[in-house]
Design a protein around this motif. Structure first.
Motif, PDB file in Angstrom:
ATOM      1  N   LYS A   1       1.304   2.678   6.696  1.00  0.00           N
ATOM      2  CA  LYS A   1      -0.151   2.598   6.634  1.00  0.00           C
ATOM      3  C   LYS A   1      -0.771   1.867   7.825  1.00  0.00           C
ATOM      4  O   LYS A   1      -1.986   1.902   8.001  1.00  0.00           O
ATOM      5  N   VAL A   2       0.032   1.171   8.633  1.00  0.00           N
ATOM      6  CA  VAL A   2      -0.502   0.420   9.767  1.00  0.00           C
ATOM      7  C   VAL A   2       0.351   0.683  11.012  1.00  0.00           C
ATOM      8  O   VAL A   2       1.438   1.257  10.933  1.00  0.00           O
ATOM      9  N   SER A   3      -0.147   0.236  12.151  1.00  0.00           N
ATOM     10  CA  SER A   3       0.577   0.394  13.404  1.00  0.00           C
ATOM     11  C   SER A   3       1.688  -0.644  13.523  1.00  0.00           C
ATOM     12  O   SER A   3       1.722  -1.629  12.781  1.00  0.00           O
ATOM     13  N   PHE A   4       2.582  -0.407  14.494  1.00  0.00           N
ATOM     14  CA  PHE A   4       3.664  -1.348  14.738  1.00  0.00           C
ATOM     15  C   PHE A   4       3.115  -2.696  15.200  1.00  0.00           C
ATOM     16  O   PHE A   4       3.686  -3.744  14.891  1.00  0.00           O
ATOM     17  N   THR A   5       2.001  -2.674  15.924  1.00  0.00           N
ATOM     18  CA  THR A   5       1.378  -3.921  16.400  1.00  0.00           C
ATOM     19  C   THR A   5       0.936  -4.791  15.227  1.00  0.00           C
ATOM     20  O   THR A   5       1.157  -6.005  15.214  1.00  0.00           O
ATOM     21  N   ILE A   6       0.322  -4.162  14.236  1.00  0.00           N
ATOM     22  CA  ILE A   6      -0.122  -4.907  13.048  1.00  0.00           C
ATOM     23  C   ILE A   6       1.078  -5.410  12.260  1.00  0.00           C
ATOM     24  O   ILE A   6       1.067  -6.518  11.718  1.00  0.00           O
ATOM     25  N   LEU A   7       2.135  -4.609  12.183  1.00  0.00           N
ATOM     26  CA  LEU A   7       3.364  -5.054  11.522  1.00  0.00           C
ATOM     27  C   LEU A   7       3.886  -6.321  12.198  1.00  0.00           C
ATOM     28  O   LEU A   7       4.256  -7.291  11.520  1.00  0.00           O
ATOM     29  N   LEU A   8       3.905  -6.304  13.535  1.00  0.00           N
ATOM     30  CA  LEU A   8       4.386  -7.463  14.283  1.00  0.00           C
ATOM     31  C   LEU A   8       3.533  -8.691  13.990  1.00  0.00           C
ATOM     32  O   LEU A   8       4.060  -9.803  13.804  1.00  0.00           O
ATOM     33  N   LYS A   9       2.215  -8.529  13.916  1.00  0.00           N
ATOM     34  CA  LYS A   9       1.321  -9.651  13.592  1.00  0.00           C
ATOM     35  C   LYS A   9       1.618 -10.187  12.196  1.00  0.00           C
ATOM     36  O   LYS A   9       1.570 -11.393  11.958  1.00  0.00           O
ATOM     37  N   ASN A  10       1.938  -9.274  11.258  1.00  0.00           N
ATOM     38  CA  ASN A  10       2.296  -9.708   9.908  1.00  0.00           C
ATOM     39  C   ASN A  10       3.595 -10.510   9.912  1.00  0.00           C
ATOM     40  O   ASN A  10       3.705 -11.530   9.230  1.00  0.00           O
ATOM     41  N   LEU A  11       4.562 -10.036  10.671  1.00  0.00           N
ATOM     42  CA  LEU A  11       5.851 -10.722  10.719  1.00  0.00           C
ATOM     43  C   LEU A  11       5.733 -12.093  11.360  1.00  0.00           C
ATOM     44  O   LEU A  11       6.545 -12.984  11.101  1.00  0.00           O
ATOM     45  N   LEU A  12       4.698 -12.271  12.201  1.00  0.00           N
ATOM     46  CA  LEU A  12       4.449 -13.566  12.841  1.00  0.00           C
ATOM     47  C   LEU A  12       3.421 -14.402  12.076  1.00  0.00           C
ATOM     48  O   LEU A  12       3.000 -15.469  12.542  1.00  0.00           O
ATOM     49  N   PHE A  13       2.968 -13.890  10.919  1.00  0.00           N
ATOM     50  CA  PHE A  13       2.037 -14.596  10.030  1.00  0.00           C
ATOM     51  C   PHE A  13       0.652 -14.801  10.658  1.00  0.00           C
ATOM     52  O   PHE A  13      -0.048 -15.753  10.309  1.00  0.00           O
TER      53      PHE A  13
ATOM     54  N   MET B   1      -1.093 -11.577   1.197  1.00  0.00           N
ATOM     55  CA  MET B   1      -0.223 -12.324   2.102  1.00  0.00           C
ATOM     56  C   MET B   1      -0.958 -13.369   2.945  1.00  0.00           C
ATOM     57  O   MET B   1      -0.354 -14.020   3.797  1.00  0.00           O
ATOM     58  N   TRP B   2      -2.255 -13.560   2.711  1.00  0.00           N
ATOM     59  CA  TRP B   2      -2.975 -14.647   3.379  1.00  0.00           C
ATOM     60  C   TRP B   2      -2.304 -15.990   3.063  1.00  0.00           C
ATOM     61  O   TRP B   2      -2.312 -16.904   3.882  1.00  0.00           O
ATOM     62  N   TYR B   3      -1.745 -16.070   1.867  1.00  0.00           N
ATOM     63  CA  TYR B   3      -1.076 -17.296   1.438  1.00  0.00           C
ATOM     64  C   TYR B   3       0.048 -17.670   2.390  1.00  0.00           C
ATOM     65  O   TYR B   3       0.234 -18.847   2.731  1.00  0.00           O
ATOM     66  N   MET B   4       0.799 -16.665   2.844  1.00  0.00           N
ATOM     67  CA  MET B   4       1.913 -16.941   3.747  1.00  0.00           C
ATOM     68  C   MET B   4       1.415 -17.499   5.078  1.00  0.00           C
ATOM     69  O   MET B   4       2.012 -18.428   5.634  1.00  0.00           O
ATOM     70  N   SER B   5       0.335 -16.922   5.592  1.00  0.00           N
ATOM     71  CA  SER B   5      -0.222 -17.402   6.862  1.00  0.00           C
ATOM     72  C   SER B   5      -0.621 -18.870   6.755  1.00  0.00           C
ATOM     73  O   SER B   5      -0.355 -19.668   7.662  1.00  0.00           O
ATOM     74  N   PHE B   6      -1.252 -19.229   5.641  1.00  0.00           N
ATOM     75  CA  PHE B   6      -1.718 -20.601   5.450  1.00  0.00           C
ATOM     76  C   PHE B   6      -0.550 -21.549   5.209  1.00  0.00           C
ATOM     77  O   PHE B   6      -0.513 -22.670   5.734  1.00  0.00           O
ATOM     78  N   LEU B   7       0.427 -21.100   4.427  1.00  0.00           N
ATOM     79  CA  LEU B   7       1.582 -21.945   4.121  1.00  0.00           C
ATOM     80  C   LEU B   7       2.378 -22.266   5.388  1.00  0.00           C
ATOM     81  O   LEU B   7       2.749 -23.429   5.620  1.00  0.00           O
ATOM     82  N   ILE B   8       2.640 -21.246   6.213  1.00  0.00           N
ATOM     83  CA  ILE B   8       3.405 -21.474   7.441  1.00  0.00           C
ATOM     84  C   ILE B   8       2.626 -22.377   8.384  1.00  0.00           C
ATOM     85  O   ILE B   8       3.208 -23.230   9.080  1.00  0.00           O
TER      86      ILE B   8
ATOM     87  N   ILE C   1      12.400 -18.458   3.062  1.00  0.00           N
ATOM     88  CA  ILE C   1      11.014 -17.988   3.128  1.00  0.00           C
ATOM     89  C   ILE C   1      10.835 -16.855   4.123  1.00  0.00           C
ATOM     90  O   ILE C   1      10.363 -15.769   3.773  1.00  0.00           O
ATOM     91  N   PHE C   2      11.248 -17.072   5.371  1.00  0.00           N
ATOM     92  CA  PHE C   2      10.998 -16.088   6.422  1.00  0.00           C
ATOM     93  C   PHE C   2      11.747 -14.782   6.182  1.00  0.00           C
ATOM     94  O   PHE C   2      11.149 -13.702   6.228  1.00  0.00           O
ATOM     95  N   ILE C   3      13.063 -14.870   5.977  1.00  0.00           N
ATOM     96  CA  ILE C   3      13.874 -13.652   5.865  1.00  0.00           C
ATOM     97  C   ILE C   3      13.458 -12.779   4.676  1.00  0.00           C
ATOM     98  O   ILE C   3      13.289 -11.563   4.827  1.00  0.00           O
ATOM     99  N   PRO C   4      13.264 -13.345   3.452  1.00  0.00           N
ATOM    100  CA  PRO C   4      12.776 -12.497   2.358  1.00  0.00           C
ATOM    101  C   PRO C   4      11.417 -11.861   2.668  1.00  0.00           C
ATOM    102  O   PRO C   4      11.196 -10.676   2.368  1.00  0.00           O
ATOM    103  N   TYR C   5      10.517 -12.640   3.268  1.00  0.00           N
ATOM    104  CA  TYR C   5       9.193 -12.111   3.622  1.00  0.00           C
ATOM    105  C   TYR C   5       9.315 -10.969   4.626  1.00  0.00           C
ATOM    106  O   TYR C   5       8.711  -9.907   4.463  1.00  0.00           O
ATOM    107  N   TRP C   6      10.102 -11.178   5.674  1.00  0.00           N
ATOM    108  CA  TRP C   6      10.279 -10.131   6.681  1.00  0.00           C
ATOM    109  C   TRP C   6      10.914  -8.887   6.070  1.00  0.00           C
ATOM    110  O   TRP C   6      10.505  -7.759   6.370  1.00  0.00           O
ATOM    111  N   GLY C   7      11.918  -9.084   5.217  1.00  0.00           N
ATOM    112  CA  GLY C   7      12.602  -7.950   4.603  1.00  0.00           C
ATOM    113  C   GLY C   7      11.674  -7.104   3.754  1.00  0.00           C
ATOM    114  O   GLY C   7      11.618  -5.870   3.899  1.00  0.00           O
ATOM    115  N   VAL C   8      10.926  -7.749   2.867  1.00  0.00           N
ATOM    116  CA  VAL C   8      10.006  -7.028   1.982  1.00  0.00           C
ATOM    117  C   VAL C   8       8.901  -6.351   2.795  1.00  0.00           C
ATOM    118  O   VAL C   8       8.532  -5.196   2.525  1.00  0.00           O
ATOM    119  N   THR C   9       8.379  -7.036   3.804  1.00  0.00           N
ATOM    120  CA  THR C   9       7.300  -6.478   4.619  1.00  0.00           C
ATOM    121  C   THR C   9       7.764  -5.244   5.392  1.00  0.00           C
ATOM    122  O   THR C   9       7.052  -4.227   5.454  1.00  0.00           O
TER     123      THR C   9
END
Length: 315
Positions: free
Chosen positions: A97-109, A120-127, A80-88
């Motif tokens: 389209k976004v800052s590195f800070t927002i990217l980091l927040k995405n990678l941390l769900f 990707m709201w689904y990922m945040s809720f699933l984790i 789950i994590f590695i495929p998500y991080w790779g695609v993101t």
């Protein structure tokens, strides 16, 4: 009435089909439907509900077989994590389209504003659910209390959904799906025996739940209820098809790669340029989605065969 691996993948195939159909309708074909927003939510919420129920069901079945071990998070990192991080990260590099800070927040769900990809709201809720399940089932607590706590936490999240900002309303729509999957798995495990249902009974149950679902759509029933009814209908439908000696091979294959499809389908919608013809837009989108998924499946299968050849476990 357990859900087999074949049935699970088939259900995932149907679910991702519904999610993609909802996004196509919402992004390209809205003008062709009078009340498209309602049907968009019926399809999308129904498909996502299937995924949450299956996730709750699967994580409990895994716990029942081997408890909470170190592999709990190891497996999730690999699958789950590695495929998500790779695609993101790839999407971030392509779009910028976004800052590195927002990217980091995405990678941390924890990007609850959904700045990179709204789906990707689904990922945040699933984790979040995986973490809650881990904390409840890591310690020796009576199973009934654990499940009660899951539903209590659901209520707390529902009442405080504002904390999750842009994701809050979608969390609310799917608030009890994961706990219901856990509850269903717990009940099945407690029975300690397989329940065989006769064909005629299965046919009648499928028909009745199907009629109830259609009636719910006609009456504009709230999405949470429709989603749960849809899950019951699809489980019964898949079991009916298999019990009738038919196959769901197409949905099974799609379901095998449903997670990857989910990771890329919203991003492709964002990247693709829009033409004037909505039908043509939809066809191009589907073709690109299929081609990328096919390429991924080919690479994945080749990698699996190579690992097996050199004796590396693929589990």
């Amino acid at each position: 009435m357990e859900i087999s691996k074949y049935e699970t993948n088939s259900l995932k195939g149907v679910a991702i089909f519904l999610v993609v159909a909802a996004h196509i309708m919402g992004n390209y074909l809205g003008d062709y439907f009078g009340n498209y927003e309602y049907f968009l939510n019926v399809l999308g919420t129904g498909g996502v509900c299937v995924f949450f129920v299956l996730s709750g069901y699967g994580v409990y079945m895994s716990f029942y077989e081997k408890g909470i071990t170190n592999t709990y998070w190891n497996n999730k990192f690999k699958k789950i994590f590695i495929p998500y991080w790779g695609v993101t990260i790839i999407y971030f590099i392509i779009t910028r389209k976004v800052s590195f800070t927002i990217l980091l927040k995405n990678l941390l769900f924890v990007d609850y504003e959904r700045n990179i990809d709204g789906t990707m709201w689904y990922m945040s809720f699933l984790i979040l659910w995986y973490l809650i399940f881990y904390l409840l089932y890591k310690f020796e607590i009576p199973d009934l209390f654990r499940i009660c706590f899951l539903f209590i936490i659901s209520g707390a999240i529902y009442e405080n959904s504002y904390f999750f900002r842009g994701c809050g309303w979608q969390f609310q729509q799917n608030i009890i799906s994961f706990p219901l999957g856990v509850l269903a798995a717990s009940c099945i495990c407690r029975l300690k025996r397989k329940i065989e249902i006769k064909k005629i009974v299965l046919y009648l149950m499928t028909l009745l739940i199907g009629i109830l679902y259609v009636y719910g759509i006609i009456r504009n029933t709230v999405f949470q209820k429709l989603g749960i009814i849809l899950v019951m209908f699809l489980i019964l439908l898949i079991k009916t098809i298999i019990k009738s000696d038919l196959k769901c091979k197409a949905f099974y294959i799609v379901g095998t790669y449903s997670y990857f499809v989910y990771l890329i389908e919203g991003k492709i919608l964002e990247i693709l340029p829009r033409l004037q013809n909505a039908i043509l837009n939809s066809v191009i989108y589907v073709l690109i989605l299929v081609l990328i998924t096919y390429a991924y499946a080919s690479i994945s299968n080749s990698n699996t065969k190579l690992r097996e050849r050199i004796g590396i476990s693929t589990k």
